[in-house]
Scaffold this motif. Structure first.
Motif, PDB file in Angstrom:
ATOM      1  N   THR A   1      80.758  -0.069  49.559  1.00 43.14           N
ATOM      2  CA  THR A   1      79.730  -0.544  50.488  1.00 43.14           C
ATOM      3  C   THR A   1      79.929   0.111  51.855  1.00 43.14           C
ATOM      4  OG1 THR A   1      79.479  -2.652  49.338  1.00 43.14           O
ATOM      5  CG2 THR A   1      78.752  -2.579  51.636  1.00 43.14           C
ATOM      6  N   THR A   2      81.173   0.179  52.302  1.00 46.38           N
ATOM      7  CA  THR A   2      81.474   0.826  53.577  1.00 46.38           C
ATOM      8  C   THR A   2      81.080   2.302  53.539  1.00 46.38           C
ATOM      9  OG1 THR A   2      83.267  -0.721  54.045  1.00 46.38           O
ATOM     10  CG2 THR A   2      83.316   1.395  55.214  1.00 46.38           C
ATOM     11  N   VAL A   3      81.392   2.988  52.443  1.00 46.84           N
ATOM     12  CA  VAL A   3      81.046   4.409  52.321  1.00 46.84           C
ATOM     13  C   VAL A   3      79.540   4.607  52.452  1.00 46.84           C
ATOM     14  CG1 VAL A   3      80.950   6.353  50.707  1.00 46.84           C
ATOM     15  CG2 VAL A   3      83.083   5.087  51.019  1.00 46.84           C
ATOM     16  N   LEU A   4      78.757   3.777  51.773  1.00 43.70           N
ATOM     17  CA  LEU A   4      77.298   3.919  51.852  1.00 43.70           C
ATOM     18  C   LEU A   4      76.773   3.584  53.245  1.00 43.70           C
ATOM     19  CD1 LEU A   4      76.085   2.611  48.386  1.00 43.70           C
ATOM     20  CD2 LEU A   4      76.097   4.966  49.233  1.00 43.70           C
ATOM     21  N   ASP A   5      77.335   2.564  53.853  1.00 43.54           N
ATOM     22  CA  ASP A   5      76.902   2.191  55.210  1.00 43.54           C
ATOM     23  C   ASP A   5      77.125   3.343  56.189  1.00 43.54           C
ATOM     24  OD1 ASP A   5      76.296  -0.341  54.220  1.00 43.54           O
ATOM     25  OD2 ASP A   5      78.070  -1.301  55.093  1.00 43.54           O
ATOM     26  N   VAL A   6      78.321   3.905  56.171  1.00 44.44           N
ATOM     27  CA  VAL A   6      78.636   4.963  57.131  1.00 44.44           C
ATOM     28  C   VAL A   6      77.930   6.274  56.768  1.00 44.44           C
ATOM     29  CG1 VAL A   6      80.814   5.790  56.130  1.00 44.44           C
ATOM     30  CG2 VAL A   6      80.495   5.821  58.605  1.00 44.44           C
ATOM     31  N   ALA A   7      77.708   6.528  55.480  1.00 47.46           N
ATOM     32  CA  ALA A   7      76.932   7.714  55.085  1.00 47.46           C
ATOM     33  C   ALA A   7      75.512   7.612  55.638  1.00 47.46           C
ATOM     34  CB  ALA A   7      76.908   7.860  53.562  1.00 47.46           C
ATOM     35  N   LYS A   8      74.934   6.430  55.550  1.00 46.07           N
ATOM     36  CA  LYS A   8      73.579   6.208  56.075  1.00 46.07           C
ATOM     37  C   LYS A   8      73.536   6.483  57.575  1.00 46.07           C
ATOM     38  CE  LYS A   8      70.026   2.619  56.521  1.00 46.07           C
ATOM     39  NZ  LYS A   8      68.927   3.227  55.779  1.00 46.07           N
ATOM     40  N   ILE A   9      74.465   5.920  58.313  1.00 48.13           N
ATOM     41  CA  ILE A   9      74.499   6.110  59.767  1.00 48.13           C
ATOM     42  C   ILE A   9      74.703   7.586  60.119  1.00 48.13           C
ATOM     43  CG2 ILE A   9      75.888   5.647  61.831  1.00 48.13           C
ATOM     44  CD1 ILE A   9      76.319   2.806  60.661  1.00 48.13           C
ATOM     45  N   HIS A  10      75.608   8.228  59.400  1.00 48.05           N
ATOM     46  CA  HIS A  10      75.897   9.638  59.687  1.00 48.05           C
ATOM     47  C   HIS A  10      74.703  10.532  59.354  1.00 48.05           C
ATOM     48  CE1 HIS A  10      78.182  13.258  60.298  1.00 48.05           C
ATOM     49  NE2 HIS A  10      77.754  13.698  59.128  1.00 48.05           N
ATOM     50  N   LEU A  11      74.127  10.359  58.172  1.00 49.68           N
ATOM     51  CA  LEU A  11      73.044  11.243  57.739  1.00 49.68           C
ATOM     52  C   LEU A  11      71.731  10.980  58.476  1.00 49.68           C
ATOM     53  CD1 LEU A  11      73.790  11.326  53.927  1.00 49.68           C
ATOM     54  CD2 LEU A  11      74.220  13.132  55.606  1.00 49.68           C
ATOM     55  N   GLU A  12      71.430   9.722  58.758  1.00 50.30           N
ATOM     56  CA  GLU A  12      70.167   9.409  59.437  1.00 50.30           C
ATOM     57  C   GLU A  12      70.235   9.625  60.942  1.00 50.30           C
ATOM     58  OE1 GLU A  12      68.568   5.548  58.491  1.00 50.30           O
ATOM     59  OE2 GLU A  12      68.617   5.937  56.322  1.00 50.30           O
ATOM     60  N   HIS A  13      71.394   9.393  61.548  1.00 49.65           N
ATOM     61  CA  HIS A  13      71.464   9.394  63.008  1.00 49.65           C
ATOM     62  C   HIS A  13      72.506  10.344  63.594  1.00 49.65           C
ATOM     63  CE1 HIS A  13      68.762   5.971  62.860  1.00 49.65           C
ATOM     64  NE2 HIS A  13      69.572   5.431  61.976  1.00 49.65           N
ATOM     65  N   GLY A  14      73.287  11.003  62.730  1.00 47.21           N
ATOM     66  CA  GLY A  14      74.297  11.935  63.211  1.00 47.21           C
ATOM     67  C   GLY A  14      75.456  11.285  63.932  1.00 47.21           C
ATOM     68  N   ILE A  15      75.667  10.008  63.679  1.00 45.39           N
ATOM     69  CA  ILE A  15      76.743   9.279  64.352  1.00 45.39           C
ATOM     70  C   ILE A  15      78.001   9.309  63.493  1.00 45.39           C
ATOM     71  CG2 ILE A  15      77.497   6.996  65.154  1.00 45.39           C
ATOM     72  CD1 ILE A  15      74.485   6.424  65.730  1.00 45.39           C
ATOM     73  N   HIS A  16      79.118   9.649  64.107  1.00 45.20           N
ATOM     74  CA  HIS A  16      80.420   9.608  63.442  1.00 45.20           C
ATOM     75  C   HIS A  16      81.006   8.229  63.736  1.00 45.20           C
ATOM     76  CE1 HIS A  16      83.841  11.505  61.523  1.00 45.20           C
ATOM     77  NE2 HIS A  16      84.609  10.948  62.440  1.00 45.20           N
ATOM     78  N   ALA A  17      80.801   7.279  62.824  1.00 45.44           N
ATOM     79  CA  ALA A  17      81.060   5.872  63.107  1.00 45.44           C
ATOM     80  C   ALA A  17      82.489   5.397  62.872  1.00 45.44           C
ATOM     81  CB  ALA A  17      80.096   5.002  62.292  1.00 45.44           C
ATOM     82  N   ASN A  18      83.322   6.151  62.184  1.00 43.98           N
ATOM     83  CA  ASN A  18      84.723   5.772  61.949  1.00 43.98           C
ATOM     84  C   ASN A  18      84.900   4.467  61.178  1.00 43.98           C
ATOM     85  OD1 ASN A  18      85.893   8.031  63.270  1.00 43.98           O
ATOM     86  ND2 ASN A  18      85.500   7.062  65.234  1.00 43.98           N
ATOM     87  N   PHE A  19      83.942   4.065  60.373  1.00 48.43           N
ATOM     88  CA  PHE A  19      84.067   2.819  59.614  1.00 48.43           C
ATOM     89  C   PHE A  19      85.291   2.843  58.704  1.00 48.43           C
ATOM     90  CE2 PHE A  19      79.443   1.034  59.413  1.00 48.43           C
ATOM     91  CZ  PHE A  19      79.351   1.087  60.783  1.00 48.43           C
ATOM     92  N   VAL A  20      85.460   3.930  57.964  1.00 45.60           N
ATOM     93  CA  VAL A  20      86.588   4.017  57.025  1.00 45.60           C
ATOM     94  C   VAL A  20      87.902   4.054  57.795  1.00 45.60           C
ATOM     95  CG1 VAL A  20      87.652   5.405  55.201  1.00 45.60           C
ATOM     96  CG2 VAL A  20      85.177   5.105  55.241  1.00 45.60           C
ATOM     97  N   GLN A  21      87.936   4.808  58.889  1.00 42.67           N
ATOM     98  CA  GLN A  21      89.142   4.883  59.718  1.00 42.67           C
ATOM     99  C   GLN A  21      89.520   3.526  60.306  1.00 42.67           C
ATOM    100  OE1 GLN A  21      91.217   7.335  60.517  1.00 42.67           O
ATOM    101  NE2 GLN A  21      90.197   9.042  59.540  1.00 42.67           N
ATOM    102  N   ASP A  22      88.526   2.694  60.602  1.00 43.64           N
ATOM    103  CA  ASP A  22      88.772   1.429  61.294  1.00 43.64           C
ATOM    104  C   ASP A  22      88.812   0.214  60.375  1.00 43.64           C
ATOM    105  OD1 ASP A  22      88.787   2.965  63.566  1.00 43.64           O
ATOM    106  OD2 ASP A  22      86.773   2.400  64.192  1.00 43.64           O
ATOM    107  N   LYS A  23      88.703   0.434  59.066  1.00 42.63           N
ATOM    108  CA  LYS A  23      88.620  -0.692  58.126  1.00 42.63           C
ATOM    109  C   LYS A  23      89.927  -1.465  58.012  1.00 42.63           C
ATOM    110  CE  LYS A  23      86.687  -1.921  53.668  1.00 42.63           C
ATOM    111  NZ  LYS A  23      85.592  -2.769  54.080  1.00 42.63           N
TER     112      LYS A  23
END
Length: 147
Positions: free
Chosen positions: A121-143
């Protein structure tokens, strides 16, 4: 009983962009793992690394269908994972991740289901943010700690 763990997300990008984000480690390292030994290709094995967690996973690609499917076997214990890419429109792709053939029972299986569901779920969430908005969100790094 056969357990299938499933997560899904609509990503507002074309199927080829979303698919490529999962097979090309130059893109995937922007939202999931920190290093990879190579591009995903049918029959090929690669190694994914999460440096912060000192974790490594050997990944064997069982099948690739361009813009539609990536099927791997990975992890400890080894299990299969399908990444399914469904074109909804020219700029929308529905991604489903299915994790199955899990050789566990009881509490070990329950813990695996919880970890896998949360992780994918985290992978899909951050993939969405990265691909749609170009944001490097660090979700996996901060989990997980240490922060």
């Amino acid at each position: 009983m056969s357990i299938v763990i499933e997560t899904q997300m609509l990503i507002r990008k074309s199927a080829n962009i979303v698919f490529n984000a999962f097979v090309d480690p130059l893109i995937t390292t922007q939202f999931w793992f920190s290093q990879s030994t190579g591009y995903l290709e049918k029959g090929k094995s690669v190694q994914w690394t999460w440096q912060k967690y000192n974790a490594v996973s050997n990944v064997h690609v069982l099948d690739i269908q361009e813009n539609k499917l990536i099927r791997i076997i990975w992890g400890e214990p080894k299990s299969k994972v399908d990444f399914v890419f469904e074109k909804i429109s020219a700029l929308e792709t529905y991604v489903t991740i299915k994790n199955y053939d899990i050789p566990l029972e009881g509490d070990a299986l329950m813990n695996f289901v919880i970890d896998s569901t949360g992780g994918f779920t985290t992978v899909l969430d951050v993939a969405k943010i990265h691909l749609e908005h170009g944001i490097h969100a660090n979700f996996v790094q901060d989990k997980f700690p240490p922060f």
